[in-house]
Scaffold this active site. Structure first.
Site, PDB file in Angstrom:
ATOM      1  N   ARG A  71       0.815  -1.233   0.000  1.00  0.00           N
ATOM      2  CA  ARG A  71       0.000   0.000   0.000  1.00  0.00           C
ATOM      3  C   ARG A  71       0.841   1.273   0.000  1.00  0.00           C
ATOM      4  NH1 ARG A  71      -3.337  -3.044   3.426  1.00  0.00           N
ATOM      5  NH2 ARG A  71      -5.098  -3.869   2.235  1.00  0.00           N
ATOM      6  N   LYS A 112       3.978  11.354 -11.516  1.00  0.00           N
ATOM      7  CA  LYS A 112       3.075  10.539 -12.350  1.00  0.00           C
ATOM      8  C   LYS A 112       3.761   9.193 -12.586  1.00  0.00           C
ATOM      9  CE  LYS A 112       0.423  13.810 -15.103  1.00  0.00           C
ATOM     10  NZ  LYS A 112       0.089  14.228 -16.484  1.00  0.00           N
ATOM     11  N   GLU A 119      11.805  17.550 -24.888  1.00  0.00           N
ATOM     12  CA  GLU A 119      11.126  17.944 -23.645  1.00  0.00           C
ATOM     13  C   GLU A 119      11.817  19.158 -23.009  1.00  0.00           C
ATOM     14  OE1 GLU A 119       8.288  16.475 -22.838  1.00  0.00           O
ATOM     15  OE2 GLU A 119       8.352  14.385 -23.506  1.00  0.00           O
ATOM     16  N   LYS A 179       9.319  22.600 -14.259  1.00  0.00           N
ATOM     17  CA  LYS A 179       8.347  21.541 -13.969  1.00  0.00           C
ATOM     18  C   LYS A 179       7.952  21.569 -12.496  1.00  0.00           C
ATOM     19  CE  LYS A 179       6.708  16.955 -14.619  1.00  0.00           C
ATOM     20  NZ  LYS A 179       6.747  15.716 -15.359  1.00  0.00           N
ATOM     21  N   GLU A 210      -3.035  17.842 -11.864  1.00  0.00           N
ATOM     22  CA  GLU A 210      -3.444  18.239 -13.221  1.00  0.00           C
ATOM     23  C   GLU A 210      -4.925  18.563 -13.312  1.00  0.00           C
ATOM     24  OE1 GLU A 210      -1.366  16.245 -16.465  1.00  0.00           O
ATOM     25  OE2 GLU A 210      -3.135  16.556 -17.720  1.00  0.00           O
ATOM     26  N   ARG A 260      -1.135  22.204 -15.016  1.00  0.00           N
ATOM     27  CA  ARG A 260      -0.172  21.138 -15.328  1.00  0.00           C
ATOM     28  C   ARG A 260      -0.382  20.589 -16.736  1.00  0.00           C
ATOM     29  NH1 ARG A 260       2.069  16.157 -11.461  1.00  0.00           N
ATOM     30  NH2 ARG A 260       3.383  15.264 -13.099  1.00  0.00           N
ATOM     31  N   ASN A 301       1.603  19.082 -21.407  1.00  0.00           N
ATOM     32  CA  ASN A 301       1.219  18.175 -22.493  1.00  0.00           C
ATOM     33  C   ASN A 301       1.345  18.841 -23.865  1.00  0.00           C
ATOM     34  OD1 ASN A 301       0.530  16.197 -20.610  1.00  0.00           O
ATOM     35  ND2 ASN A 301      -1.525  17.046 -20.375  1.00  0.00           N
ATOM     36  N   HIS A 334       1.567  16.765 -26.990  1.00  0.00           N
ATOM     37  CA  HIS A 334       1.363  15.367 -26.620  1.00  0.00           C
ATOM     38  C   HIS A 334       0.133  14.723 -27.262  1.00  0.00           C
ATOM     39  CE1 HIS A 334       4.667  16.000 -23.966  1.00  0.00           C
ATOM     40  NE2 HIS A 334       4.556  14.823 -23.401  1.00  0.00           N
ATOM     41  N   HIS A 366       1.121  11.626 -29.114  1.00  0.00           N
ATOM     42  CA  HIS A 366       0.688  10.283 -28.693  1.00  0.00           C
ATOM     43  C   HIS A 366      -0.016   9.553 -29.836  1.00  0.00           C
ATOM     44  CE1 HIS A 366       0.711  10.844 -24.008  1.00  0.00           C
ATOM     45  NE2 HIS A 366       1.896  10.601 -24.503  1.00  0.00           N
ATOM     46  N   HIS A 424       9.327   8.417 -28.152  1.00  0.00           N
ATOM     47  CA  HIS A 424       8.384   9.345 -27.515  1.00  0.00           C
ATOM     48  C   HIS A 424       8.783  10.811 -27.772  1.00  0.00           C
ATOM     49  CE1 HIS A 424       5.599  10.923 -24.532  1.00  0.00           C
ATOM     50  NE2 HIS A 424       6.610  11.554 -23.957  1.00  0.00           N
TER      51      HIS A 424
HETATM   52  N1  LIG Z   1       5.850  10.163 -15.615  1.00  0.00           N
HETATM   53  C1  LIG Z   1       5.942  11.206 -16.402  1.00  0.00           C
HETATM   54  O1  LIG Z   1       5.637  12.340 -15.998  1.00  0.00           O
HETATM   55  C2  LIG Z   1       6.454  11.033 -17.816  1.00  0.00           C
HETATM   56  C3  LIG Z   1       6.782  12.160 -18.582  1.00  0.00           C
HETATM   57  C4  LIG Z   1       7.319  11.962 -19.857  1.00  0.00           C
HETATM   58  C5  LIG Z   1       7.508  10.676 -20.353  1.00  0.00           C
HETATM   59  N2  LIG Z   1       7.166   9.602 -19.571  1.00  0.00           N
HETATM   60  C6  LIG Z   1       7.378   8.232 -20.062  1.00  0.00           C
HETATM   61  O2  LIG Z   1       8.774   8.029 -20.233  1.00  0.00           O
HETATM   62  C7  LIG Z   1       8.963   6.953 -21.167  1.00  0.00           C
HETATM   63  C8  LIG Z   1      10.088   7.276 -22.103  1.00  0.00           C
HETATM   64  O3  LIG Z   1      11.260   7.433 -21.331  1.00  0.00           O
HETATM   65  P1  LIG Z   1      12.720   7.384 -21.983  1.00  0.00           P
HETATM   66  O4  LIG Z   1      12.718   8.171 -23.230  1.00  0.00           O
HETATM   67  O5  LIG Z   1      13.653   7.739 -20.901  1.00  0.00           O
HETATM   68  O6  LIG Z   1      12.840   5.862 -22.471  1.00  0.00           O
HETATM   69  P2  LIG Z   1      13.426   4.519 -21.803  1.00  0.00           P
HETATM   70  O7  LIG Z   1      13.269   4.507 -20.348  1.00  0.00           O
HETATM   71  O8  LIG Z   1      12.834   3.403 -22.582  1.00  0.00           O
HETATM   72  O9  LIG Z   1      14.961   4.625 -22.167  1.00  0.00           O
HETATM   73  C9  LIG Z   1      15.345   4.595 -23.517  1.00  0.00           C
HETATM   74  C10 LIG Z   1      16.439   3.556 -23.779  1.00  0.00           C
HETATM   75  O10 LIG Z   1      17.651   4.085 -23.287  1.00  0.00           O
HETATM   76  C11 LIG Z   1      18.321   3.107 -22.495  1.00  0.00           C
HETATM   77  N3  LIG Z   1      19.053   3.880 -21.498  1.00  0.00           N
HETATM   78  C12 LIG Z   1      18.543   4.608 -20.487  1.00  0.00           C
HETATM   79  N4  LIG Z   1      19.502   5.265 -19.844  1.00  0.00           N
HETATM   80  C13 LIG Z   1      20.664   4.945 -20.444  1.00  0.00           C
HETATM   81  C14 LIG Z   1      22.020   5.338 -20.247  1.00  0.00           C
HETATM   82  N5  LIG Z   1      22.350   6.253 -19.332  1.00  0.00           N
HETATM   83  N6  LIG Z   1      22.964   4.788 -21.040  1.00  0.00           N
HETATM   84  C15 LIG Z   1      22.619   3.924 -22.026  1.00  0.00           C
HETATM   85  N7  LIG Z   1      21.362   3.531 -22.276  1.00  0.00           N
HETATM   86  C16 LIG Z   1      20.392   4.043 -21.506  1.00  0.00           C
HETATM   87  C17 LIG Z   1      17.225   2.240 -21.941  1.00  0.00           C
HETATM   88  O11 LIG Z   1      17.704   0.967 -21.633  1.00  0.00           O
HETATM   89  C18 LIG Z   1      16.236   2.212 -23.109  1.00  0.00           C
HETATM   90  O12 LIG Z   1      16.612   1.212 -24.005  1.00  0.00           O
HETATM   91  C19 LIG Z   1       7.634   6.758 -21.861  1.00  0.00           C
HETATM   92  O13 LIG Z   1       7.048   5.565 -21.391  1.00  0.00           O
HETATM   93  C20 LIG Z   1       6.801   7.959 -21.418  1.00  0.00           C
HETATM   94  O14 LIG Z   1       5.427   7.671 -21.346  1.00  0.00           O
HETATM   95  C21 LIG Z   1       6.649   9.761 -18.327  1.00  0.00           C
END
Ligand SMILES: NC(=O)c1ccc[n+]([C@@H]2O[C@H](COP(=O)([O-])OP(=O)(O)OC[C@H]3O[C@@H](n4cnc5c(N)ncnc54)[C@H](O)[C@@H]3O)[C@@H](O)[C@H]2O)c1
Length: 377
Positions: free
Chosen positions: A130, A152, A194, A235, A245, A249, A253, A256, A260, A274
């Site tokens: 929990r 999030k 971003e 942020k 949000e 907030r 987006n 987005h 998306h 992304h």
């Molecule tokens: N929670 C939120 O507020 C929020 C905001 C924006 C995006 N997101 C989410 O984030 C995700 C995308 O995140 P991302 O772009 O970081 O992708 P990811 O986490 O998939 O990382 C991308 C790739 O890079 C590799 N990688 C990561 N760090 C590394 C490093 N230092 N050295 C070598 N390789 C590395 C990972 O293994 C992966 O293959 C999506 O699912 C999106 O929905 C969430």
């Protein structure tokens, strides 16, 4: 904007949420502080590190040693790299492994990775026993400026992206900018979309600065820390004012809803990352704002030129492979969470740094715009 950080210094940005406030520690080498900072926040806690196999190869050993040097015991949970890990199946496995590791209520989860690991591990922390505390150690540019901050968390459903999740704030974020040195260039670049987003939302002077300094962000000079700290500050300020949000907030987006839809149309695959989808989405949001007479055309051109100069895609035609037609794209936009009674809520702009929430957009206007954009292919 924040002042430029001196080499070797770490910047701290506070996310101000009363009893759930936390620090984001930004700088080269800040990972070394992980253990001492956790020990100060939660004396006697053990940690479970959740990470993906690719990140583990580069940064797991240093993370374990940062914990051990402060006397913290740690276990680890490895997941496959990629968006596919934000699934029910992997989520179940992570929860079970956290329970097998015998984490107790005073213990915590360390999310070491990009946005995928952060969202997945944060959601597991939100629900296992929990609610466990967790610390974000973001390893992609996208995660350092966006996903690790704001609480999030979640996974994807077959109905769409991020549709099952929870708001759960971390107790600490350690953004060690040297971890980005091992990122594949394409993934680094995708995260840059971003960064630019914060300038486009409400900080025209940051966008001007990015236009002049973006190469140094990529090469790892002081501009990198400055850009990350400025983005986190932007942020943090928005999250502090509107954590759940209900209003402002939503500005985060920007790009987005278009983005998306394109990401889904490309099957959430390597065809379109992304951040790349967001770069096209932001360019479309500015283009659509011009079409509605809200923004001057030269502002939209500037957005397209800057993102393009940084090597990001800005047009639908740059998505490799076949895409569905306008009806399917509109359908995917409507499945996004930003729809009310058939009308679309989009983030539009009166210019760079002047974005706003436009809650009552006629889908037919969007259709006509997308038909034009698809014809550019
Ligand atoms: N929670 C939120 O507020 C929020 C905001 C924006 C995006 N997101 C989410 O984030 C995700 C995308 O995140 P991302 O772009 O970081 O992708 P990811 O986490 O998939 O990382 C991308 C790739 O890079 C590799 N990688 C990561 N760090 C590394 C490093 N230092 N050295 C070598 N390789 C590395 C990972 O293994 C992966 O293959 C999506 O699912 C999106 O929905 C969430």
């Amino acid at each position: 904007m924040t002042a430029l950080i001196r080499p070797g210094d770490h910047a701290t940005v506070r996310v101000d949420l009363a009893g759930r406030s936390y620090d984001i520690v930004i700088g080269r080498g800040s990972l070394a502080e992980l253990g001492t900072r956790i020990a100060a926040l939660r004396p006697g806690a053990s940690a479970a590190i959740v990470t993906d196999e690719q990140v583990a190869q580069h940064h797991l050993a240093a993370t374990i040693s940062a914990l051990e040097s402060a006397g913290l015991r740690s276990g680890r949970v490895l997941v496959p790299p990629g968006e596919g890990s934000k699934s029910y199946a992997v989520f179940e496995r992570v929860c079970d492994q956290l329970l097998e590791a015998r984490l107790e209520r005073n213990d915590l989860v360390v999310a070491l990775g990009g946005g995928v690991v952060g969202d997945l591990a944060g959601f597991a922390a939100a629900v296992v026993r929990r609610g466990l505390d967790y610390v974000q150690v973001p390893t992609t540019l996208l995660a350092q400026v966006d996903s690790s901050v704001g609480g999030k968390t979640g996974v994807n459903s077959r109905h769409g992206k991020n549709l099952v999740g929870a708001f759960h704030q971390p107790i600490l974020v350690i953004a060690d900018t040297s971890l980005l040195d091992t990122l594949p260039p394409r993934i680094f670049r995708a995260g840059y979309a971003e960064v630019a987003k914060y300038g486009l939302i409400n900080d025209a002077s940051f966008f001007n600065w990015l236009e002049a300094n973006w190469p140094e962000i990529f090469s790892g000079g002081r501009a990198r820390e400055h850009a990350i700290a400025t983005s986190c500050q932007a942020k943090a300020a928005i999250v502090a004012r509107d954590e759940r949000e209900t209003g402002e907030r939503a500005l985060l987006n920007l790009g987005h809803t278009f983005g998306h839809a394109l990401e889904a149309a490309a099957g959430f695959s390597d065809r379109l990352l992304h951040g790349e989808a967001i770069a096209i989405g932001m360019t479309l949001a500015f283009g659509f704002s011009v079409r509605l007479g809200l923004a001057p055309a030269p502002e939209a051109d500037r957005v397209r030129r800057h993102l393009g100069a940084a090597g990001l895609p800005t047009q639908i035609s740059q998505v490799p492979g076949a895409l569905p037609g306008v009806d399917r794209l509109l359908d995917l936009m409507a499945q996004d969470k930003k729809v009310k009674r058939g009308r679309l809520t989009l983030i539009l702009a009166r210019g760079i740094g002047a974005s706003f929430i436009a809650p009552d957009i006629d889908p037919n206007e969007v259709r006509a715009f997308l038909v034009e954009k698809l014809a550019e292919r």
